[in-house]
Write an enzyme that holds these catalytic residues in place. Structure first.
Site, PDB file in Angstrom:
ATOM      1  N   PRO A 276      79.439 -20.501  16.866  1.00  0.00           N
ATOM      2  CA  PRO A 276      78.964 -19.278  16.204  1.00  0.00           C
ATOM      3  C   PRO A 276      78.551 -18.236  17.231  1.00  0.00           C
ATOM      4  O   PRO A 276      77.956 -18.564  18.254  1.00  0.00           O
ATOM      5  CB  PRO A 276      77.751 -19.766  15.411  1.00  0.00           C
ATOM      6  CG  PRO A 276      77.199 -20.884  16.246  1.00  0.00           C
ATOM      7  CD  PRO A 276      78.410 -21.571  16.856  1.00  0.00           C
ATOM      8  N   ARG A 278      78.459 -14.100  16.267  1.00  0.00           N
ATOM      9  CA  ARG A 278      77.879 -13.018  15.466  1.00  0.00           C
ATOM     10  C   ARG A 278      76.747 -13.502  14.552  1.00  0.00           C
ATOM     11  O   ARG A 278      75.713 -12.845  14.436  1.00  0.00           O
ATOM     12  CB  ARG A 278      78.991 -12.403  14.610  1.00  0.00           C
ATOM     13  CG  ARG A 278      78.611 -11.141  13.884  1.00  0.00           C
ATOM     14  CD  ARG A 278      79.737 -10.720  12.939  1.00  0.00           C
ATOM     15  NE  ARG A 278      81.035 -10.707  13.549  1.00  0.00           N
ATOM     16  CZ  ARG A 278      81.595  -9.648  14.145  1.00  0.00           C
ATOM     17  NH1 ARG A 278      80.971  -8.500  14.163  1.00  0.00           N
ATOM     18  NH2 ARG A 278      82.793  -9.744  14.685  1.00  0.00           N
ATOM     19  N   ARG A 315      81.864  -0.717  18.209  1.00  0.00           N
ATOM     20  CA  ARG A 315      82.416  -1.254  16.950  1.00  0.00           C
ATOM     21  C   ARG A 315      82.868  -0.188  15.963  1.00  0.00           C
ATOM     22  O   ARG A 315      83.941  -0.323  15.383  1.00  0.00           O
ATOM     23  CB  ARG A 315      81.428  -2.224  16.304  1.00  0.00           C
ATOM     24  CG  ARG A 315      81.110  -3.459  17.195  1.00  0.00           C
ATOM     25  CD  ARG A 315      80.286  -4.510  16.483  1.00  0.00           C
ATOM     26  NE  ARG A 315      81.033  -5.100  15.397  1.00  0.00           N
ATOM     27  CZ  ARG A 315      80.891  -4.796  14.125  1.00  0.00           C
ATOM     28  NH1 ARG A 315      79.985  -3.923  13.745  1.00  0.00           N
ATOM     29  NH2 ARG A 315      81.651  -5.362  13.225  1.00  0.00           N
ATOM     30  N   CYS A 344      83.408  13.073  24.538  1.00  0.00           N
ATOM     31  CA  CYS A 344      84.442  14.052  24.204  1.00  0.00           C
ATOM     32  C   CYS A 344      85.668  13.374  23.644  1.00  0.00           C
ATOM     33  O   CYS A 344      86.721  13.281  24.301  1.00  0.00           O
ATOM     34  CB  CYS A 344      84.757  14.900  25.421  1.00  0.00           C
ATOM     35  SG  CYS A 344      83.336  15.919  25.816  1.00  0.00           S
ATOM     36  N   TYR A 373      78.324  -8.209  19.822  1.00  0.00           N
ATOM     37  CA  TYR A 373      79.443  -7.298  20.107  1.00  0.00           C
ATOM     38  C   TYR A 373      78.936  -5.863  20.255  1.00  0.00           C
ATOM     39  O   TYR A 373      79.593  -4.911  19.817  1.00  0.00           O
ATOM     40  CB  TYR A 373      80.534  -7.429  19.023  1.00  0.00           C
ATOM     41  CG  TYR A 373      80.994  -8.863  18.871  1.00  0.00           C
ATOM     42  CD1 TYR A 373      81.794  -9.448  19.841  1.00  0.00           C
ATOM     43  CD2 TYR A 373      80.575  -9.656  17.798  1.00  0.00           C
ATOM     44  CE1 TYR A 373      82.183 -10.783  19.739  1.00  0.00           C
ATOM     45  CE2 TYR A 373      80.955 -10.986  17.688  1.00  0.00           C
ATOM     46  CZ  TYR A 373      81.764 -11.538  18.663  1.00  0.00           C
ATOM     47  OH  TYR A 373      82.145 -12.860  18.570  1.00  0.00           O
TER      48      TYR A 373
HETATM   49  C1  PLP Z   1      84.928 -14.870  19.359  1.00  0.00           C
HETATM   50  C2  PLP Z   1      85.029 -16.329  19.242  1.00  0.00           C
HETATM   51  C3  PLP Z   1      84.035 -17.060  18.582  1.00  0.00           C
HETATM   52  C4  PLP Z   1      82.848 -16.419  17.916  1.00  0.00           C
HETATM   53  O1  PLP Z   1      83.172 -15.712  16.772  1.00  0.00           O
HETATM   54  P1  PLP Z   1      82.003 -15.171  15.845  1.00  0.00           P
HETATM   55  O2  PLP Z   1      82.723 -14.467  14.767  1.00  0.00           O
HETATM   56  O3  PLP Z   1      81.181 -14.256  16.664  1.00  0.00           O
HETATM   57  O4  PLP Z   1      81.243 -16.342  15.347  1.00  0.00           O
HETATM   58  C5  PLP Z   1      84.153 -18.427  18.555  1.00  0.00           C
HETATM   59  N1  PLP Z   1      85.194 -19.067  19.122  1.00  0.00           N
HETATM   60  C6  PLP Z   1      86.173 -18.405  19.762  1.00  0.00           C
HETATM   61  C7  PLP Z   1      87.280 -19.156  20.379  1.00  0.00           C
HETATM   62  C8  PLP Z   1      86.128 -17.011  19.844  1.00  0.00           C
HETATM   63  O5  PLP Z   1      87.099 -16.350  20.469  1.00  0.00           O
END
Ligand code: PLP
Length: 420
Positions: A276, A278, A315, A344, A373
């Site tokens: 995990p 995000r 984002r 700009c 992010y």
């Molecule tokens: C980006 C990524 C994650 C994390 O994704 P989230 O949406 O932030 O939980 C986990 N594993 C891999 C391989 C990723 O590239």
């Protein structure tokens, strides 16, 4: 529990008034809450309480700040890294090498060597080519790399195209249909211990169903591999769980996710890894910014020009993402405005026609849900500096990443003699 709340009309991060941070550190600045990070880390773990000893490997790319990694390490988290730089950070933050998973389609030989030297827990192999190269490197060092094969299950995660990773046209993993054959080929390499399989279908997932579909396919693959005589002891289910960026949106909870995982992986008899990112970090951060001025629009609403820009929080420009925007000292007055940064480029727009707190020059505001992010995607575009980061713990706070001034970035540049 919301930790960015109004007290006596002033937004705080835990017990610290945000104006105090703006005063001490300047703006724009990312502000993280230790309590919120901890709460999310524990909620995720609690959601998976029904599983036997899962490895929770925080996806470092979501927020690689050393102090953030330290907090998560303290919570028993390992790390999912996608570069040598992230591996270095994770080790520096005190994460045990054995709890580090290395993902990514473009691991260089230098990065593989770095992982082998550190003795990381697992490489997630994304192609037969990569597996062969890692095998040769490991064998030449007289060691064995513990590996999982990342498969591409061809499942639509129903998220933004740029963060969808599990469709057959995406670059990630090996096609499910060829996975058994590639696994067998790599399992015959002396430098590899092929012990499991991995999947990660995308980020900011709003529904559990695509994940469950992908896990179902992974389960079938595990059975197929075992039938072919392979010992499968590990499965990595990736990350991807989404969070609510708009007030009132409902996203799957850790408990709902855990329940689905328990159902989907019943009888697998493997050690599960989760990645995990995000879900842990997003809600633990805001980007604190100051209004430079408001500018009358053409026919439409006025522009609120803030001192944060797309280089600090990419984002919205990158994915059209929505972040709640709120005054730090709201007066109750509301206005419809376009929220923009100073860069700009028209892409430097955080929101159009946003109904938000009315703001005047000098007023502070936050973009919420910016702990993942956010700072990690910052650039110095328009020769702006790198945005600093602050960690709050109760009534204390610390700068956990300095602002990097434009002049310091320029210091790394050289004009060759033949141009002088
Ligand atoms: C980006 C990524 C994650 C994390 O994704 P989230 O949406 O932030 O939980 C986990 N594993 C891999 C391989 C990723 O590239």
């Amino acid at each position: 529990m919301d930790v960015f709340t109004l007290r006596s009309g002033i937004m705080h991060a835990e017990d610290v008034p945000l104006p105090a941070i703006a005063e001490a550190v300047g703006t724009p600045v990312y502000v993280y809450s230790l309590a919120k990070l901890t709460e999310r880390a524990r909620a995720f773990r609690q959601g998976l309480a029904g599983l036997d000893r899962p490895l929770l490997a925080f996806a470092v790319k979501a927020n690689p700040n050393l102090s953030v990694l330290r907090v998560l390490g303290r919570e028993g988290y390992g790390a999912d890294v996608v570069s040598g730089g992230e591996l270095t950070r994770s080790l520096a933050a005190g994460i045990a090498p054995g709890d580090i998973v290395f993902s990514g389609v473009g691991k260089t030989h230098a990065e593989m060597t770095q992982g082998l030297e550190a003795g990381i827990g697992q490489f997630n192999i994304e192609s037969e080519e990569e597996g062969r190269e890692l095998a040769a490197l490991a064998a030449s060092r007289g060691t064995v790399a513990r590996c999982a094969l990342r498969v591409n299950p061809d499942v639509d995660a129903r998220t933004h195209a740029k963060i969808s990773t599990g469709r057959s046209e995406n670059k990630f993993g090996v096609p499910l249909g060829r996975a058994a054959e590639i696994f067998a080929a790599l399992a015959s390499e002396a430098g590899l211990e092929m012990r499991g399989v991995a999947v990660h279908i995308g980020s900011q997932l709003a529904e559990l169903e695509p994940l469950e579909t992908a896990f179902g396919k992974l389960g079938a693959l595990i059975a197929e591999l075992r039938a072919a005589g392979h010992a499968i002891t590990h499965a990595d289910l990736g990350g991807g769980l989404g969070v609510s960026y708009r007030h009132g949106e409902r996203y799957p909870t850790a408990a709902e996710y855990g329940e689905m995982v328990a159902r989907a992986t019943k009888g697998w008899d493997v050690r599960l890894t989760f990645e995990p990112g995000r879900f842990i970090a997003a809600e633990a951060g805001v980007l604190l910014t100051r209004t430079i001025r408001t500018k009358r629009g053409g026919n439409g609403p006025p522009f609120v020009v803030v001192d944060a820009a797309m280089n600090d929080l990419a984002r919205p420009a990158l994915y059209g993402a929505y972040h709640e925007f709120e005054a730090v000292e709201p007066t109750g007055a509301r206005a419809v405005a376009h929220i923009v940064g100073p860069i700009c480029e028209t892409g430097d727009t955080f929101a159009m026609n946003r109904d938000c707190d009315a703001l005047e020059a000098g007023d502070l505001a936050v973009f919420r849900t910016a702990g993942a992010y956010g700072a990690t995607m910052a650039s110095s575009y328009n020769s702006r500096g790198f945005v600093p980061e602050v960690l709050v713990d109760g009534d204390r706070f610390a700068v956990v990443a300095d602002r990097i001034a434009p002049a310091a970035i320029m210091d790394a540049e050289r004009v060759p003699e033949w141009l002088a």
